[in-house]
Write an enzyme that holds these catalytic residues in place. Structure first.
Site, PDB file in Angstrom:
ATOM      1  N   SER A 128       0.835  -1.209   0.000  1.00 48.96           N
ATOM      2  CA  SER A 128       0.000   0.000   0.000  1.00 48.96           C
ATOM      3  C   SER A 128       0.861   1.246   0.000  1.00 48.96           C
ATOM      4  O   SER A 128       1.956   1.268   0.579  1.00 48.96           O
ATOM      5  CB  SER A 128      -0.864  -0.018   1.263  1.00 48.96           C
ATOM      6  OG  SER A 128      -1.476   1.231   1.454  1.00 48.96           O
ATOM      7  N   TYR A 154      -2.345  -1.112  10.948  1.00 51.64           N
ATOM      8  CA  TYR A 154      -2.592  -1.611   9.590  1.00 51.64           C
ATOM      9  C   TYR A 154      -1.404  -1.266   8.685  1.00 51.64           C
ATOM     10  O   TYR A 154      -0.847  -2.134   8.001  1.00 51.64           O
ATOM     11  CB  TYR A 154      -3.891  -1.016   9.011  1.00 51.64           C
ATOM     12  CG  TYR A 154      -3.940  -1.074   7.514  1.00 51.64           C
ATOM     13  CD1 TYR A 154      -4.192  -2.284   6.865  1.00 51.64           C
ATOM     14  CD2 TYR A 154      -3.683   0.057   6.733  1.00 51.64           C
ATOM     15  CE1 TYR A 154      -4.190  -2.349   5.478  1.00 51.64           C
ATOM     16  CE2 TYR A 154      -3.674  -0.006   5.355  1.00 51.64           C
ATOM     17  CZ  TYR A 154      -3.922  -1.205   4.733  1.00 51.64           C
ATOM     18  OH  TYR A 154      -3.909  -1.281   3.358  1.00 51.64           O
ATOM     19  N   LYS A 158       1.781  -3.662   6.626  1.00 51.05           N
ATOM     20  CA  LYS A 158       2.248  -3.631   5.229  1.00 51.05           C
ATOM     21  C   LYS A 158       3.766  -3.411   5.194  1.00 51.05           C
ATOM     22  O   LYS A 158       4.477  -4.014   4.394  1.00 51.05           O
ATOM     23  CB  LYS A 158       1.516  -2.544   4.437  1.00 51.05           C
ATOM     24  CG  LYS A 158       0.036  -2.806   4.269  1.00 51.05           C
ATOM     25  CD  LYS A 158      -0.243  -4.101   3.493  1.00 51.05           C
ATOM     26  CE  LYS A 158      -1.711  -4.441   3.411  1.00 51.05           C
ATOM     27  NZ  LYS A 158      -1.980  -5.770   2.846  1.00 51.05           N
ATOM     28  N   ASN A 204     -13.971   4.991   3.745  1.00 54.70           N
ATOM     29  CA  ASN A 204     -13.339   5.469   2.515  1.00 54.70           C
ATOM     30  C   ASN A 204     -14.271   6.413   1.756  1.00 54.70           C
ATOM     31  O   ASN A 204     -15.492   6.317   1.861  1.00 54.70           O
ATOM     32  CB  ASN A 204     -12.927   4.290   1.625  1.00 54.70           C
ATOM     33  CG  ASN A 204     -11.817   3.465   2.269  1.00 54.70           C
ATOM     34  OD1 ASN A 204     -11.982   2.280   2.501  1.00 54.70           O
ATOM     35  ND2 ASN A 204     -10.701   4.087   2.580  1.00 54.70           N
TER      36      ASN A 204
END
Ligand code: UD1
Length: 341
Positions: A128, A154, A158, A204
């Protein structure tokens, strides 16, 4: 090279996963979905089947369950793995850090471990743009841009995921790995058979805008209007999910053409920045509906402006985004209307 057409797609019933499964089928691959539906819905499998006209091969398994996952590796002779299965909500990750670290890291480790054991050499990892954080002195980030300290568990999963991959390749493992760093995937399949299915109130932007237009949400709040950008709202690189999906097919093909172990990081974006207000105005234009929106305060942790340098994706994968933000907004709207029928 085994030349089998089987590609393991973990999280293949999810948002990006389901679109990627469609692209794989359309490009002659035989995807095998591993998904436990904890954050996806079975309707996406029906949608994939309606689009492709082929039945989906599905194993209902948690990627953290090593023994069950190994069963799938012994059942199929995989040519490649695309690993999507992970938790992805930033806010939730702050509340449940252990769930995020356990699921996202253990799932990745299990897939890598079995890839090496079963000699599956081609591996694509869902990374990401969040790993770039707030870019220093730049808005356009290249793959060489500095990686910032993650501002959520989160994001950290990644970053750590990429580090695990780097260490595995450095150890001499016989594996070729592509970390695809997505910017902001939006939109839905043009057929409206698959799309994003947010659970609860969407965080989002695009799902929130679509749900406001359809009336599920009263009003959308634009988080901040005093940023140093063209119109004071944050700027992102919104990329159509079908383009993101296609990058995985190109990625698998490129990995197949490589001989030696490697790890490569590639930005998956359009190279164009779009502000929150521009998205809202495009949505109003496409839907013909006036959106009920208001300015609110800045959202904590938001990056001001970021978009992808896409030189590398073109040079290495021979891939670039084909669809526009307007296409994505149109498809997001059609999808919202379909699921709200
Ligand atoms: C977020 C995550 C990112 C993750 C991505 C997955 C954060 C800080 N980042 O990206 O790590 O990979 O989702 O899709 O959460 N906005 C509004 N009103 C709304 C919703 C959003 O104004 O109701 C604005 C946000 O402030 C932001 C822009 O829209 O400026 C995009 O937000 P969003 O869709 O949540 O994506 P990101 O924050 O870029």
């Amino acid at each position: 090279m085994s030349n089998s057409k089987y590609i393991l797609v973990t999280g293949g019933a999810g948002y990006i996963g389901s679109h990627t499964v469609v692209e794989l089928v359309e490009n002659g691959f035989s995807p095998v979905i591993v998904d436990d539906f904890r954050n996806s819905q079975e309707s996406s499998i029906d949608g994939i089947e309606r689009i492709t006209g082929k039945s989906v091969t599905l194993r209902r398994i948690d990627v953290c369950d090593f023994a069950s996952l190994e069963g799938v590796f012994s059942e199929f002779n995989f040519e490649g793995i695309i690993h999507f299965a992970a938790h992805k909500a930033v806010g939730e990750s702050v509340e449940k850090p252990l769930a995020y670290y356990r699921n996202n890291l253990l799932g990745l480790i299990n897939c890598l471990d079995l890839a090496v054991k079963y000699k599956v050499e081609n591996f694509v990892f869902s990374s990401s743009c969040t790993i770039y954080g707030e870019p220093k002195n730049e808005k356009v980030v290249t793959e060489e841009s500095e990686i910032q300290i993650a501002n959520s568990p989160y994001g950290n999963t990644k970053q750590i995921g990429e580090e695990i991959i780097n260490d595995l390749v450095a150890s001499g493992a016989n594996i070729k790995i592509l970390n695809l760093r997505y910017f902001n995937p939006v939109g839905a399949h043009f057929s409206s058979q698959i799309g994003e299915l947010p659970i609860g109130k969407p965080n989002n932007l695009l799902p929130a805008v679509a749900q406001t237009a359809i009336g599920k949400i009263d009003k959308i709040t634009v988080h901040g209007n005093d940023y140093d950008t063209t119109d004071g709202t944050c700027v992102r690189d919104y990329i159509h999910v079908t383009d993101v999906a296609n990058a995985h097919v190109k990625g698998i093909a490129w990995l197949q053409s490589q001989k030696n172990s490697l790890v490569e990081n590639i930005n998956i974006g359009t190279g164009q920045g779009t502000s929150v207000l521009e998205i809202i105005h495009t949505f109003e234009e496409v839907s013909g509906r006036k959106l009920n929106w208001e300015f609110g305060k800045r959202r904590e942790g938001d990056v001001v402006e970021i978009y992808a340098d896409v030189t590398k994706s073109k040079a290495i994968l021979n891939w670039e985004a084909k669809k526009t933000v307007k296409d994505a907004v149109k498809d997001a709207w059609n999808w919202e209307k379909r699921i709200s029928d």
